[in-house]
Enzyme design. Sequence first.
Site, mmCIF file in Angstrom:
data_model
loop_
_atom_site.group_PDB
_atom_site.id
_atom_site.type_symbol
_atom_site.label_atom_id
_atom_site.label_comp_id
_atom_site.label_asym_id
_atom_site.label_seq_id
_atom_site.Cartn_x
_atom_site.Cartn_y
_atom_site.Cartn_z
ATOM 1 N NE ARG A 285 -11.546 -49.622 22.819
ATOM 2 C CZ ARG A 285 -12.169 -49.323 23.656
ATOM 3 N NH1 ARG A 285 -12.091 -47.836 23.987
ATOM 4 N NH2 ARG A 285 -12.791 -49.955 24.494
ATOM 5 C CG HIS A 289 -8.557 -47.036 26.223
ATOM 6 N ND1 HIS A 289 -8.424 -46.140 25.154
ATOM 7 C CD2 HIS A 289 -7.658 -46.476 27.114
ATOM 8 C CE1 HIS A 289 -7.595 -45.079 25.621
ATOM 9 N NE2 HIS A 289 -7.115 -45.259 26.611
ATOM 10 C CE1 TYR A 298 -15.751 -49.522 27.238
ATOM 11 C CE2 TYR A 298 -14.547 -49.609 29.398
ATOM 12 C CZ TYR A 298 -14.664 -49.575 27.880
ATOM 13 O OH TYR A 298 -13.401 -49.635 27.318
HETATM 14 C C1 LIG Z 1 -5.189 -34.183 28.016
HETATM 15 C C2 LIG Z 1 -5.736 -35.814 28.314
HETATM 16 N N1 LIG Z 1 -6.679 -35.760 28.923
HETATM 17 C C3 LIG Z 1 -7.145 -37.200 29.270
HETATM 18 C C4 LIG Z 1 -6.386 -38.162 29.045
HETATM 19 C C5 LIG Z 1 -6.621 -39.457 29.384
HETATM 20 N N2 LIG Z 1 -7.251 -40.306 28.361
HETATM 21 C C6 LIG Z 1 -6.366 -41.191 27.719
HETATM 22 S S1 LIG Z 1 -7.089 -42.009 26.281
HETATM 23 C C7 LIG Z 1 -8.256 -41.098 26.510
HETATM 24 C C8 LIG Z 1 -9.457 -41.240 25.707
HETATM 25 C C9 LIG Z 1 -8.957 -41.007 24.073
HETATM 26 O O1 LIG Z 1 -10.380 -41.360 23.330
HETATM 27 P P1 LIG Z 1 -10.106 -41.155 21.773
HETATM 28 O O2 LIG Z 1 -9.624 -39.877 21.600
HETATM 29 O O3 LIG Z 1 -11.347 -41.601 21.171
HETATM 30 O O4 LIG Z 1 -8.992 -42.163 21.213
HETATM 31 P P2 LIG Z 1 -8.883 -43.727 21.390
HETATM 32 O O5 LIG Z 1 -8.114 -44.021 22.538
HETATM 33 O O6 LIG Z 1 -10.178 -44.310 21.389
HETATM 34 O O7 LIG Z 1 -8.244 -44.069 20.015
HETATM 35 C C10 LIG Z 1 -8.295 -40.360 27.559
HETATM 36 C C11 LIG Z 1 -9.267 -39.515 28.241
HETATM 37 C C12 LIG Z 1 -4.975 -37.723 28.376
HETATM 38 N N3 LIG Z 1 -4.228 -38.927 28.039
HETATM 39 N N4 LIG Z 1 -4.952 -36.873 27.944
#
Ligand SMILES: Cc1ncc(C[n+]2csc(CCOP(=O)(O)OP(=O)(O)O)c2C)c(N)n1
Length: 395
Positions: A285, A289, A298
Amino acid sequence: MPDTDVGPAGSPDRAAHVDREADTMIQMLTPEGERPEPTGAALEYAAYVEDVTDDDLRGMYRDMVIVRRFDAEATALQRQGELGLWASLLGQEAAQVGSGRALRPQDFAYPTYREHGVAWCRGVPPTALLGLYRGASLGGWDPAEHGFALYTIVIGSQTLHATGYAMGVQRDHAVGTGEPDRDAAVIAYLGDGATSQGDVSEALVFSAVYNAPVVFFCQNNQWAISEPNTRQTRVPLFKRSSGFGIPGVRVDGNDVLATLAVTRAATERARSGGGPTFVEAYTYRMGAHTTSDDPSRYRIAAEVEEWKLKDPIARVKAYLARSGAADEDFFAEVEAEAKQIATELRVTCRALPDPPPESMFDDVYAEPHAVLDAEREEYLAYRAGFADDTEEVRT
Ligand SMILES: Cc1ncc(C[n+]2csc(CCOP(=O)(O)OP(=O)(O)O)c2C)c(N)n1
């Protein structure tokens, strides 16, 4: 090295343990844009892209450039207050275009909130994506029309939706018939962080047990917001699935050709009745985010610089230029087209009308539903109480 020798989460030992498997990664285009004779594990997948012509590669390059351009435009629009939020796909263009192009019209994709490149491949207009992030739409597009479900914010939940849908495909007898236009695959997109979510384990269990025609396409972009991948797993992610009885494969997610090959193999396996596959697309990425995030808090800049050398678009460009499959005129045309699309997108985005509030009831069920109808009526009656100052209330 036994697992007990691995250092604590986030330690260099742990990182080495997770990344030592990089040599098992399927790659067909090197970061320098070379296309070596496939050997080892890549050999198995080479057959899946034998038919790929220079024209196809130019097409994939075009897709990636356009997607990167409109993604940058969307980030700018958010900064200017035109979108509430934007989740950039910067760096993940090859993973998304390679996998998106492997899909057939009858296949169905379940995205997260970052799959703009897959959306593009499925024919979803970029304006529809922006409408959602602008709050001008409650969904954005017709999933059935595009074989592309609505964006999902609840991490991991779409893997269950995909598994359930895939089990439905089986029950519709659209798996393993041998009819190329009938047999369908389902693909669930997820992030590395999502693999820590219980929903994903449940989806892996069900899909394995029912032999559902689903591909779990995990874009390991190394970060789940501020959590590095090394704090989410003690083994490379693609190895996780074997414990569920699902084969796993790691592909260079910055290599559009390898991603296409691996996704074609996995979807063909699903369509033919071979069951689920877990694909780990190893990528990065390169941006934040979302527009609400500041990654400089971070992660170190050197890491981003290192990944810039593996840029997914630059390597296709280098290959096309070196092999003579494209010249400067072609690259200039693609740039101009991408710029034009982004300019139009800006105009259409800003002109998107606000939906009537009662439209939130429109797409809840496929068929009319008495309870929903009653709720809509009640809500309309409530709003009618503000008849003369509706505009005032809304502004
Ligand atoms: C069930 C749930 N827990 C927490 C969140 C908060 N949250 C939003 S994005 C994220 C990280 C996701 O990371 P990843 O699966 O690696 O996907 P990326 O964003 O890197 O594409 C979190 C914890 C959420 N949206 N849904």
